[in-house]
Design a protein around this motif. Structure first.
Motif, short mmCIF file in Angstrom:
data_model
loop_
_atom_site.label_atom_id
_atom_site.label_comp_id
_atom_site.label_asym_id
_atom_site.label_seq_id
_atom_site.Cartn_x
_atom_site.Cartn_y
_atom_site.Cartn_z
N ALA A 1 54.93 36.98 8.19
CA ALA A 1 53.70 36.36 8.69
C ALA A 1 53.87 34.86 8.87
N LYS A 2 54.69 34.24 8.02
CA LYS A 2 54.87 32.79 8.08
C LYS A 2 55.96 32.37 9.07
N PHE A 3 57.06 33.14 9.12
CA PHE A 3 58.22 32.72 9.90
C PHE A 3 58.50 33.59 11.13
N HIS A 4 57.75 34.67 11.31
CA HIS A 4 57.92 35.55 12.48
C HIS A 4 59.37 36.03 12.61
N LEU A 5 59.86 36.63 11.55
CA LEU A 5 61.24 37.06 11.49
C LEU A 5 61.51 38.34 12.27
N LEU A 6 60.54 39.24 12.26
CA LEU A 6 60.74 40.59 12.79
C LEU A 6 60.06 40.76 14.14
N ARG A 7 60.81 41.37 15.07
CA ARG A 7 60.27 41.63 16.41
C ARG A 7 60.72 43.00 16.88
N PRO A 8 59.96 43.62 17.78
CA PRO A 8 60.37 44.92 18.32
C PRO A 8 61.75 44.85 18.95
N GLY A 9 62.55 45.88 18.71
CA GLY A 9 63.87 45.99 19.32
C GLY A 9 64.99 45.30 18.58
N MET A 10 64.70 44.66 17.45
CA MET A 10 65.73 43.93 16.72
C MET A 10 66.69 44.87 15.99
N GLU B 1 60.79 51.87 17.65
CA GLU B 1 61.80 52.86 18.06
C GLU B 1 62.95 52.23 18.82
N ALA B 2 62.73 51.10 19.45
CA ALA B 2 63.80 50.44 20.21
C ALA B 2 64.75 49.66 19.31
N GLY B 3 64.37 49.45 18.06
CA GLY B 3 65.19 48.68 17.13
C GLY B 3 66.09 49.54 16.27
N HIS B 4 66.88 48.88 15.45
CA HIS B 4 67.79 49.56 14.53
C HIS B 4 67.72 48.86 13.17
#
Length: 230
Positions: free
Chosen positions: A56-65, A87-90
């Protein structure tokens, strides 16, 4: 994220056969709102909220990562990462201990310091990682200075791993303990990443000396003998 509501204090029904330390741990678990909230939400551990707070603070996670979770057991961080990348991530979870499967993630058992484990991680990801996470901590001794040095050494090994498997632009987040020596690691991170910060998530217990270092914008390449990025 907002903390879960606190409930009335729960007492142990019996302390028979339990050590004082065990009694304290059980009482803390029974009265920890994050433990109760994790069970209600289906997270495997209260630690899931720490990654949620950091994201929430650093926006580390995004779809497809492509994400690596070191020291993943029991799997709370793996669950959070998997939900975020979609689903596009691993997501690859690696731990010395056996860990129950997390549907959608690749769960590996092994030592992240071994070349075979590193190869297995990259193969499972299908390429270099976008983010390496580490919530690892050694068994504590009760001696603060010793415990601090041990977790710093573990954090540096996790960073070694991250520098080998991250794609340029990637990120790294790891648990440390407050105590002064973390400054050397922060200096090293600033050599290899464009943005470096540390934070204590709201879900981290107030009495704990843990903090998390977060680095993004991996520069890639290796350090030369003078400590400069090649």
């Amino acid at each position: 994220m907002a903390p879960p509501p606190r409930n009335l204090h729960t007492k142990l029904k019996t302390a028979k056969g339990r050590s004082t330390a065990s009694q304290r741990w059980l009482a803390r678990q029974l009265n920890d709102p994050y433990v109760k909230a994790a069970k209600a939400a289906g997270w495997r551990s209260r630690a899931a909220f720490k990654l949620l707070d950091l994201d929430a603070k650093f926006h580390l996670l995004r779809p497809g990562m492509r994400v690596v979770d070191l020291g993943a057991a029991p799997g709370g961080w793996t669950q959070v990462a998997l939900k975020a990348v979609g689903e596009a991530g691993h997501v690859v979870a690696l731990d010395l201990l056996p860990m129950d499967p997390v549907p959608g993630a690749v769960v590996l058992q092994g030592d992240f310091q071994e070349e075979a484990a590193e190869r297995a991680v990259i193969e499972a990801l299908g390429g270099k990682a976008d983010l390496v996470l580490s919530d690892m901590a050694p068994n504590t001794t009760g001696h603060n200075a010793t415990d601090h040095l041990r977790i710093m050494a573990l954090g540096e090994l996790a960073l070694d791993f991250a520098e080998r498997v991250l794609a340029p632009g990637g990120g790294f987040a790891a648990k440390l303990f407050q105590g002064g020596a973390e400054r050397a690691m922060l200096d090293r991170l600033r050599q290899g990443f464009t943005r470096v910060a540390h934070a204590k998530p709201p879900s981290s217990r107030k009495e704990s000396s843990e903090l998390y270092v977060v680095a993004t914008g991996f520069r890639g390449g290796n350090l030369d003998a003078a400590g400069r990025r090649e």
